[in-house]
Enzyme design. Sequence first.
Site, PDB file in Angstrom:
ATOM      1  N   CYS A 198      -1.463  -4.761   7.518  1.00 24.16           N
ATOM      2  CA  CYS A 198      -1.140  -3.470   8.122  1.00 24.16           C
ATOM      3  C   CYS A 198      -0.411  -3.657   9.454  1.00 24.16           C
ATOM      4  O   CYS A 198       0.418  -2.834   9.838  1.00 24.16           O
ATOM      5  CB  CYS A 198      -2.399  -2.655   8.358  1.00 24.16           C
ATOM      6  SG  CYS A 198      -3.473  -2.576   6.924  1.00 24.16           S
TER       7      CYS A 198
ATOM      8  N   CYS B  27       0.813  -1.228   0.000  1.00 28.01           N
ATOM      9  CA  CYS B  27       0.000   0.000   0.000  1.00 28.01           C
ATOM     10  C   CYS B  27       0.841   1.271   0.000  1.00 28.01           C
ATOM     11  O   CYS B  27       0.307   2.359  -0.178  1.00 28.01           O
ATOM     12  CB  CYS B  27      -0.922   0.025   1.212  1.00 28.01           C
ATOM     13  SG  CYS B  27       0.002   0.058   2.750  1.00 28.01           S
TER      14      CYS B  27
HETATM   15 FE1  FES Z   1      -1.280   0.434   4.366  1.00 26.43          FE
HETATM   16 FE2  FES Z   1      -2.859  -0.457   6.206  1.00 26.43          FE
HETATM   17  S1  FES Z   1      -3.394   0.000   4.141  1.00 26.43           S
HETATM   18  S2  FES Z   1      -0.736  -0.153   6.325  1.00 26.43           S
END
Ligand code: FES
Length: 126
Positions: free
Chosen positions: A102, A33
């Site tokens: 995450c 992400c």
């Molecule tokens: Fe990136 Fe949670 S979406 S750490």
Amino acid sequence: MYSDKVMDHFTNPRNVGEIENASGIGEVGNASCGDIMRIYLKIEDNIIKDIKFKTFGCGAAIATSSMVTELVKGKTVEEALEVTNKAVAEALDGLPPIKMHCSNLAADALHAAIKDYQERESRRAS
Ligand code: FES
């Protein structure tokens, strides 16, 4: 979807910030992400006296960062090294499966900061 503990740590994160002259700093990024977390440690006599974090990331990443700081404050370096990503998620009463990645940031950043501390120590000793 999120536990009360996750919501609590997300809306009221503990130990946010930086430590000047930190004993160790760890930074990790989440490839999936792009989020980034940095952890600062103040270690004296092998004890984590202070820990702060800065997280550029989602709510789950902020909640896990906050929780990891609470889990290891006052612990020895060895005890802190035993804290796993799973333990952080469990301390928050779990995370939704899609958000488990995450939680990896928190313990990984902690371990990176301890490694940085240990490298600084061994440089000082040599
Ligand atoms: Fe990136 Fe949670 S979406 S750490």
